[in-house]
Design an enzyme around this catalytic site. Structure first.
Site, PDB file in Angstrom:
ATOM      1  N   LYS A 287       0.923  -1.036   0.033  1.00  0.00           N
ATOM      2  CA  LYS A 287      -0.079  -0.044   0.145  1.00  0.00           C
ATOM      3  C   LYS A 287       0.845   1.224  -0.087  1.00  0.00           C
ATOM      4  CE  LYS A 287      -2.768   2.837   3.237  1.00  0.00           C
ATOM      5  NZ  LYS A 287      -3.246   2.904   4.170  1.00  0.00           N
ATOM      6  N   ASP A 306      -6.224   0.087   0.922  1.00  0.00           N
ATOM      7  CA  ASP A 306      -7.064   0.366   2.031  1.00  0.00           C
ATOM      8  C   ASP A 306      -7.710  -0.579   2.346  1.00  0.00           C
ATOM      9  OD1 ASP A 306      -8.098   1.794   1.266  1.00  0.00           O
ATOM     10  OD2 ASP A 306      -7.119   3.499   3.344  1.00  0.00           O
TER      11      ASP A 306
END
Length: 446
Positions: A287, A306
């Site tokens: 991420k 996310d």
């Protein structure tokens, strides 16, 4: 002097600056946002989603001549930072054609999200900020980033309150022609008097008068301290394990050629190559790597994933629904799904849908204004949405505050009832940038 930056349809500051892309901006007044750009204190202003203007504040060692020269430098830097050469209206129109069922419905024509832009941030600032984002929330990330700037960044100066045009002097009532002069009575007729009376009319001013702005620290500044000592210092300032990541990554970057990040940012470096290089750094997982690739290295097809984006992918695109955890495989599947729909700027489209999902910025400034008005016992019905920006500014300037809120309002939600207005205020205290929540109830004038 305020300088034009963008039309209202091209940029919406409240959402773009506070939707989880950047953590370095400070709201310094209603519709005003301040940061250090190119070594200068720069304030952006957007009233009622109108045009965006900027103004350069006085910095340490600045003179009138280099301030004027700096205006063109800052203008160029801001245009690059907000990617104003990209036609956002055409971009959104294309995404609505490509994805009418999801993007078209979530972000219809006229949506407050139409002015959301993807920020093109300095690579080091972007990287270190997102290392701070691990298992964290926006408010706490912002606190950490401001701590880094304050402790290790170059001091640029304090915000000159004359920059804040929402602080207006209290004009004395004209005396009758026959009235004797009263020299002992102070008059406040110049903006330079702002610190003397600002505390009576606005909750931002008293804190801003003592807040010092710093540039983001360079790698050389961070590595001037041995890694173990830097880690210990950051842990002492509540960075936790992220302190170790920042210290180790800073020293690792210092061991690379100075152009290493610039090489990753170059157009000829493919997205996957840049991503793999980022994954070699401490504290950088899939991420964070995609966040930095997208917002710091010009890899616009990168799609950070996310829990919010995972939810969007499962609900709206049928991807990642069977997985029990957000692992690397699911991350790639969701990114590929977005790239298939939105093409080479899939990361930008993702940031807009993310903003829609969390409701970022859509009501922040309007709610903060309502909180100010409720605090001053002004009925919201008198605060018409149809007012011109000039008239609205004049009305706000004329409000005499009953009490001082000793913090900067970031967002608020005012519910006007029969006998009272309840205001939830989420405050950023600029001296420490600690977050707090305050609930205030005041009776409204009938």
């Amino acid at each position: 002097m305020w300088t034009f930056l963008a039309k209202q349809c091209e940029l919406r500051l409240a959402t773009t600056l506070f939707n989880g892309q950047s953590f370095t901006w400070v709201q310094t007044g209603p519709w005003h946002y301040t940061n250090v750009i190119e070594g200068r204190i720069v304030t952006l202003r957007q009233v009622d989603d109108g045009p965006v203007h900027f103004q350069i504040g006085r910095t340490i060692g600045a003179t009138e001549s280099n301030a004027e020269a700096g205006s063109s430098v800052v203008l160029g830097a801001l245009r690059e930072y907000f990617q104003l050469d990209v036609d956002v209206r055409e971009l959104f129109a294309q995404w609505r054609r490509d994805d009418p069922k999801v993007f078209g419905e979530r972000v219809p024509v006229g949506s407050p999200l139409e002015g959301v832009r993807l920020l093109r941030q300095p690579p080091v600032e972007c990287l270190v900020s997102f290392i701070c984002s691990a298992n964290n929330n926006i408010a706490r990330i912002s606190q950490m980033v401001q701590t880094l700037k304050r402790e290790y960044g170059e001091c640029v100066g304090k915000l000159d309150l004359t920059t804040c045009d929402w602080i207006q002097p209290v004009q004395p009532s004209p005396a009758p022609p026959t009235a004797p002069a009263t020299p002992s009575t102070p008059t406040r007729t110049r903006k330079s008097d702002a610190p003397a009376f600002a505390e009576n009319i606005d909750p931002y001013a008293t804190t801003l008068s003592s807040f010092t702005f710093h540039a983001f620290p360079t790698i050389s500044a961070l590595t001037a301290i041995p890694a173990p000592e830097l880690e210990e210092a950051l842990r002492a300032r509540a960075f936790g394990y992220r302190g170790a990541y920042i210290a180790k990554t800073a020293h690792l970057l210092a061991s690379h050629p100075p152009t290493w990040l610039a090489t990753l940012r170059a157009p000829e470096t493919p997205y996957l190559v840049a991503r793999e290089a980022l994954l070699s750094l401490h504290g950088v997982g899939p991420k964070v790597a995609d966040c930095v690739a997208l917002m710091g290295l010009d890899k616009f097809s990168a799609v950070p994933v996310d829990t919010h984006v995972w939810r969007i992918a499962k609900r709206d695109y049928g991807v990642g629904g069977k997985a029990k955890s957000l692992n690397a495989k699911v991350h790639t599947e969701i990114g590929d799904a977005f790239r298939k729909v939105f093409g080479e700027r899939a990361g930008w489209a993702q940031s807009v849908l993310f903003s829609a999902e969390i409701g970022s910025g859509e009501k922040a400034d309007a709610a903060a204004e309502r909180a100010l008005l409720v605090s001053a016992n002004v009925s919201p019905e008198k605060w018409s949405a149809s007012m011109s920006p000039e008239k609205r500014q004049l009305q706000l300037d004329e409000i005499k505050m009953d009490e001082v809120l000793g913090s900067v309002l970031v967002s608020a939600d005012a519910a006007c009832l029969d006998n009272k207005a309840e205001v939830m205020v989420v405050a950023f205290h600029l001296d420490t940038l600690e977050t707090s929540t305050e609930v205030t109830s005041k009776k409204r004038k009938q």
